[in-house]
Design a protein around this motif. Sequence first.
Motif, PDB file in Angstrom:
ATOM      1  N   CYS A  44       0.777  -1.151  -0.050  1.00  0.00           N
ATOM      2  CA  CYS A  44       0.044   0.074   0.068  1.00  0.00           C
ATOM      3  C   CYS A  44       0.739   1.213   0.170  1.00  0.00           C
ATOM      4  CB  CYS A  44      -0.745   0.054   1.286  1.00  0.00           C
ATOM      5  SG  CYS A  44      -2.040   1.505   1.217  1.00  0.00           S
ATOM      6  N   HIS A  46       0.126   3.961   1.288  1.00  0.00           N
ATOM      7  CA  HIS A  46       0.225   4.717   2.409  1.00  0.00           C
ATOM      8  C   HIS A  46       1.161   4.317   3.390  1.00  0.00           C
ATOM      9  CE1 HIS A  46      -2.163   5.438   6.428  1.00  0.00           C
ATOM     10  NE2 HIS A  46      -1.563   6.532   5.983  1.00  0.00           N
ATOM     11  N   MET A  47       1.153   3.165   4.092  1.00  0.00           N
ATOM     12  CA  MET A  47       2.072   2.688   5.089  1.00  0.00           C
ATOM     13  C   MET A  47       2.767   1.296   4.684  1.00  0.00           C
ATOM     14  SD  MET A  47       0.855   4.871   8.660  1.00  0.00           S
ATOM     15  CE  MET A  47       2.356   4.128   9.409  1.00  0.00           C
ATOM     16  N   GLY A  48       2.173   0.782   3.504  1.00  0.00           N
ATOM     17  CA  GLY A  48       2.920  -0.544   3.183  1.00  0.00           C
ATOM     18  C   GLY A  48       2.158  -1.588   3.716  1.00  0.00           C
ATOM     19  N   GLY A  49       0.660  -1.456   3.916  1.00  0.00           N
ATOM     20  CA  GLY A  49      -0.252  -2.598   4.334  1.00  0.00           C
ATOM     21  C   GLY A  49      -0.320  -3.553   3.086  1.00  0.00           C
ATOM     22  N   CYS A  63      -7.576  -1.384   1.514  1.00  0.00           N
ATOM     23  CA  CYS A  63      -6.606  -2.052   2.473  1.00  0.00           C
ATOM     24  C   CYS A  63      -6.985  -2.215   3.946  1.00  0.00           C
ATOM     25  CB  CYS A  63      -5.358  -0.561   2.214  1.00  0.00           C
ATOM     26  SG  CYS A  63      -3.851  -1.343   3.160  1.00  0.00           S
ATOM     27  N   TRP A  65      -5.339  -1.977   6.704  1.00  0.00           N
ATOM     28  CA  TRP A  65      -4.711  -1.337   7.635  1.00  0.00           C
ATOM     29  C   TRP A  65      -5.610  -0.006   7.845  1.00  0.00           C
ATOM     30  CZ3 TRP A  65       1.254  -1.773   7.543  1.00  0.00           C
ATOM     31  CH2 TRP A  65       1.837  -3.052   7.888  1.00  0.00           C
ATOM     32  N   HIS A  66      -5.638   0.864   6.919  1.00  0.00           N
ATOM     33  CA  HIS A  66      -6.358   2.083   7.217  1.00  0.00           C
ATOM     34  C   HIS A  66      -7.456   2.483   6.091  1.00  0.00           C
ATOM     35  CE1 HIS A  66      -1.950   2.287   8.618  1.00  0.00           C
ATOM     36  NE2 HIS A  66      -2.549   2.425   9.502  1.00  0.00           N
ATOM     37  N   GLY A  67      -7.628   1.683   5.218  1.00  0.00           N
ATOM     38  CA  GLY A  67      -8.884   1.887   4.417  1.00  0.00           C
ATOM     39  C   GLY A  67      -8.651   2.455   3.259  1.00  0.00           C
ATOM     40  N   TRP A  68      -7.329   2.571   2.691  1.00  0.00           N
ATOM     41  CA  TRP A  68      -7.307   3.293   1.086  1.00  0.00           C
ATOM     42  C   TRP A  68      -7.774   2.409   0.576  1.00  0.00           C
ATOM     43  CZ3 TRP A  68      -2.276   6.326   0.024  1.00  0.00           C
ATOM     44  CH2 TRP A  68      -2.200   7.469   0.847  1.00  0.00           C
TER      45      TRP A  68
END
Length: 101
Positions: A44, A46-49, A63, A65-68
């Motif tokens: 991802c 964002h932060m690699g999820g 994603c 992890w945080h929903g992207w």
Amino acid sequence: MSEFVTVAEIKDLEPGQGKVVEVKGRAIALFNIGGTFYALDNTCLHMGGPVGEGYVEGNMVTCPWHGWQYNVETGETEFEPDQKLQTFEVKVEGEEVKIKL
Ligand code: FES
């Protein structure tokens, strides 16, 4: 040189599902959208999820992890309009799903 590599069998992924596969040490997110397979970078923006473990709805994956959200066909996300996940060419031969790296 790019080559097609077998990463799964058709039966491994029901329509509407995704999974993470390893190809040459690289994590790839593989999806079955209505019987058509798509592959994109699993990491991802964002932060690699792990995008391949995300929730699939239509041609979008969220994603875990945080929903992207990403378009599975293009790798695009509205959260980072200037970037997108790399996509990979996919072909099905017999029962095998192959991606080009
Ligand atoms: S790591 Fe994917 S949304 Fe944060």
